[in-house]
Scaffold this motif. Structure first.
Motif, PDB file in Angstrom:
ATOM      1  N   VAL A  85      73.960  25.760 -31.406  1.00  0.00           N
ATOM      2  CA  VAL A  85      73.776  26.648 -32.551  1.00  0.00           C
ATOM      3  C   VAL A  85      75.134  27.115 -33.061  1.00  0.00           C
ATOM      4  N   ALA A  86      75.324  27.012 -34.365  1.00  0.00           N
ATOM      5  CA  ALA A  86      76.523  27.535 -35.016  1.00  0.00           C
ATOM      6  C   ALA A  86      76.130  28.688 -35.935  1.00  0.00           C
ATOM      7  N   ILE A  87      77.077  29.580 -36.178  1.00  0.00           N
ATOM      8  CA  ILE A  87      76.855  30.727 -37.065  1.00  0.00           C
ATOM      9  C   ILE A  87      77.871  30.672 -38.207  1.00  0.00           C
ATOM     10  N   VAL A  88      77.377  30.854 -39.423  1.00  0.00           N
ATOM     11  CA  VAL A  88      78.253  30.957 -40.592  1.00  0.00           C
ATOM     12  C   VAL A  88      78.096  32.377 -41.135  1.00  0.00           C
ATOM     13  N   PRO A  89      79.032  33.261 -40.813  1.00  0.00           N
ATOM     14  CA  PRO A  89      78.895  34.652 -41.267  1.00  0.00           C
ATOM     15  C   PRO A  89      79.448  34.828 -42.675  1.00  0.00           C
ATOM     16  N   GLN A  90      78.710  35.526 -43.496  1.00  0.00           N
ATOM     17  CA  GLN A  90      79.121  35.872 -44.848  1.00  0.00           C
ATOM     18  C   GLN A  90      79.704  34.685 -45.612  1.00  0.00           C
TER      19      GLN A  90
END
Length: 662
Positions: A85-90
């Protein structure tokens, strides 16, 4: 295949943040980037990943802490599910969309969330004025997310990856699962499914449904075939909608609600009741030639399930990409511990139960102590835990004595109109936690920063042991766990308003204040009791605010914690504001809706400010209440106070004050 951040391509011509191997403060121990979920291709490569299963887009900065939803869902999918899982914040939605492209096509799905707050509450005041800051953004900078990010992010992803499933979650999507009134656009909107090109909404606390969804997609099911996942909202063909029965409730259609406000109001009663049932029914709402299907919530999480979520390997820190920057929302909770979820208060203006349910899911003592020990080991910990709390601070391990009764219950509140006789309000488990945390090495004191329901701690259960424990709780809370100021929320002083709010009589506040003052006197403490109040709530008239001003003046309060009512989706108060009718009684309820009406009510909070005095006096003269003028401004007050300056000066002062407050 993922696209590397720093290799220019037609889709990615400029570099993003480069990985750094320190935390957000130079005095903190060095930690590897792999302690966080990856936010870039280079960080994913450090984990040995050349592709990802799931990409989560969030309107908030990435803080790896159990109070931030993207971190919770990401950690659960990685550690309990074994997914990448990757997160792309804002993400930047205004450039060439490189943030949306950088990880390429995930194997399973995209997840999107506006963040921990509704974006419109985050962006605008109750007067619909744009806020100048954003607590969930580095350095509080505003403008890092669009209005309605769920819609905007979904549109960008659908354009780029038309065949990849998109799942919307978070508070914004959760509370917009059915047709809803939007205060900022002043119109009724359909389910978010009709506005955002997503395949599914997952509402409420998402660990269990998101993990099950990932497993089902991973096993080969198509997103279009998954219609029965609990806590999900999906489209169904209109002809597949069943007849109404005990397990299926057919709501008024979106078109009917738009044409008749009363039908929207009627819908809400079913929506709220089913959100707060132990095993709810499926809700169906026609939208044109399709129907929105809202599946019931999962049963309340067990202690083992909620422990698993809080015991994940969080760093409890912002991602290193924010080195040297301050995230205000994180600063507020960095040394706090959340002990439970859910709230059975059922306040008319609150969305907690619509999102988390009314049944309390409590962590084990061992899990709470593990997190408290983590807090004590933080480099900047000075010995003070800022909050041992929850949505309501003192509902830990509370619920029905007979759960079979609870499973049949449709009441949205266990406390209103009076506490349920089946409710266990024993505060002994809370005292046990407080004592255990305070005994930890390095802890000087633990504070209770969450809102305390004093009506719950003062309610006489009829059980001598429980009532004695609750008296001890009130005394220990005031003596040992107040950081100078104890904040409580009576919300109003007038019974007619409190009845609509689903709050207890203000007489209970007087009783609690006596306890507070007595404990302070006994232990020579100089602490303050800080009450929260709301103006312009449905059912509140200008004269009610005048009475509030008088009663709080007589208690020697100069109010600070005040709020003009802001209608937010999926609350009783919002449905009354929009329709003019109470969803449960059908009674017509007065509500201040114009800016003039709202400002006329709000000014009474500040009776002590000279800029407001002449206007309040004129208003009370118009309302034929000279008695309230005397009680506010003294027995020598004339109909109009002596002018020390001109009316024009009064107006300038008043307008300046109102602009600053709003």
């Amino acid at each position: 295949m993922m696209k590397p951040d720093r290799k220019p391509s037609p889709q990615n011509k400029t570099p993003l943040h480069s990985p750094v191997h320190t935390d957000t403060s130079s005095s903190m121990p060095r930690r590897p980037l792999t302690d966080w979920l990856p936010t870039s291709v280079k960080e994913a490569a450090l984990r040995g990943w050349d592709n990802v299963d799931i990409v989560i887009f969030s309107g908030d900065a990435y803080v790896d802490h159990p109070s931030f939803g993207a971190a919770v869902i990401g950690r659960m999918l990685v550690e309990a599910g074994g997914y990448k899982v990757a997160i792309v914040p804002q993400p930047n939605w205004q450039d060439d969309l490189r943030d949306f492209k950088k990880f390429g096509r995930p194997r399973l799905f995209f997840g999107i969330s506006a963040g921990a707050m509704d974006s419109m509450v985050n962006h605008y005041t109750a007067a619909r004025r744009r806020r100048s800051d954003d607590a969930y953004t580095p350095d509080g900078r505003h403008g890092m997310r669009p209005d309605y990010p769920t819609i905007v992010y979904a549109e960008k992803l659908r354009e780029l990856f038309p065949d990849v499933p998109i799942i919307a979650g978070g508070i914004e999507a959760s509370l917009r699962r059915n047709s809803h009134y939007d205060y900022w656009q002043n119109r009724l909107r359909p389910s978010l499914l009709a506005d955002a090109p997503v395949d599914m909404i997952v509402y409420g606390m998402g660990e269990l449904p998101m993990l099950e969804l990932a497993h089902r997609l991973d096993s080969g099911e198509k997103i279009s075939d998954i219609k029965d996942l609990r806590q999900s909202v999906v489209w169904e063909a209109l002809d597949s909608m069943p007849r109404a029965d005990a397990d299926n409730i057919i709501l008024n259609s979106w078109e009917d609600c738009r044409a008749d406000k009363k039908k929207q109001s009627q819908n809400f009663r079913h929506i709220e009741q089913q959100s707060n049932r132990h095993n709810g029914a499926t809700l169906w709402q026609p939208h044109g030639n399709r129907a929105v299907r809202v599946n019931p919530m999962f049963p309340p999480m067990t202690t083992e399930q909620i422990d698993r979520s809080f015991d994940l390997a969080y760093t409890r820190l912002p991602h290193p990409r924010y080195k040297g920057k301050r995230i205000p929302a994180y600063e507020m909770i960095r040394h706090s511990v959340n002990m439970h979820r859910g709230c059975f208060g059922g306040c008319a203006f609150c969305t907690i139960s619509a999102h988390q349910g009314k049944f309390i899911a409590s962590r084990s003592k061992a899990s709470i102590l593990r997190e408290a020990r983590q807090v004590t080991q933080m480099h900047d910990f000075k010995g003070y835990i800022s909050d041992l709390g929850g949505p309501s601070a003192n509902m830990y391990r509370m619920g029905g004595k007979d759960q079979e009764i609870c499973k049949k219950c449709l009441r949205p509140s266990c406390l209103h109109p009076k506490p349920c006789p089946n409710l266990n309000n024993d505060h002994s488990p809370l005292l046990d936690i407080y004592h255990a945390v305070d005994a930890l090495p390095g802890v000087k004191k633990s504070f209770i920063g969450s809102g305390v329901r004093y009506d719950l701690s003062m309610h006489l259960s009829g059980n001598k042991e429980v009532d004695a424990a609750n008296r001890r709780y009130n005394e220990e809370l005031i003596r040992d766990h107040v950081s100078g100021r104890l904040k409580v929320a009576p919300e109003h002083t007038e019974d007619t308003v409190l009845e609509v709010m689903r709050k207890p009589s203000f007489s209970q506040f007087y009783d609690f204040k006596k306890i507070f003052d007595r404990v302070n006197d006994r232990y020579s403490l100089r602490q303050q009791l800080i009450p929260y109040f709301i103006s312009s709530h449905p059912g509140c008239r200008e004269i009610d605010m005048a009475e509030l001003a008088v009663k709080t003046r007589e208690l020697d309060f100069h109010l600070e914690q005040v709020q003009d009512f802001t209608p937010t989706p999926m609350t009783v108060a919002t449905e009354i504001y929009y329709s003019g009718y109470h969803p449960y009684t059908g009674e017509k309820i007065f509500t201040a809706t114009t800016p003039e009406e709202k400002l006329a009510q709000r000014q009474y909070f500040f009776w002590y400010d000279r800029a407001y005095r002449i206007h309040i006096t004129r208003a009370l003269t118009r309302l034929h209440r000279p008695d309230l003028i005397r009680r506010l401004f003294g027995p020598q007050s004339s109909t109009l106070p002596h002018r020390l300056h001109s009316a024009a000066d009064d107006n300038r002062l008043r307008n300046k004050k109102q602009k600053r407050q709003l």
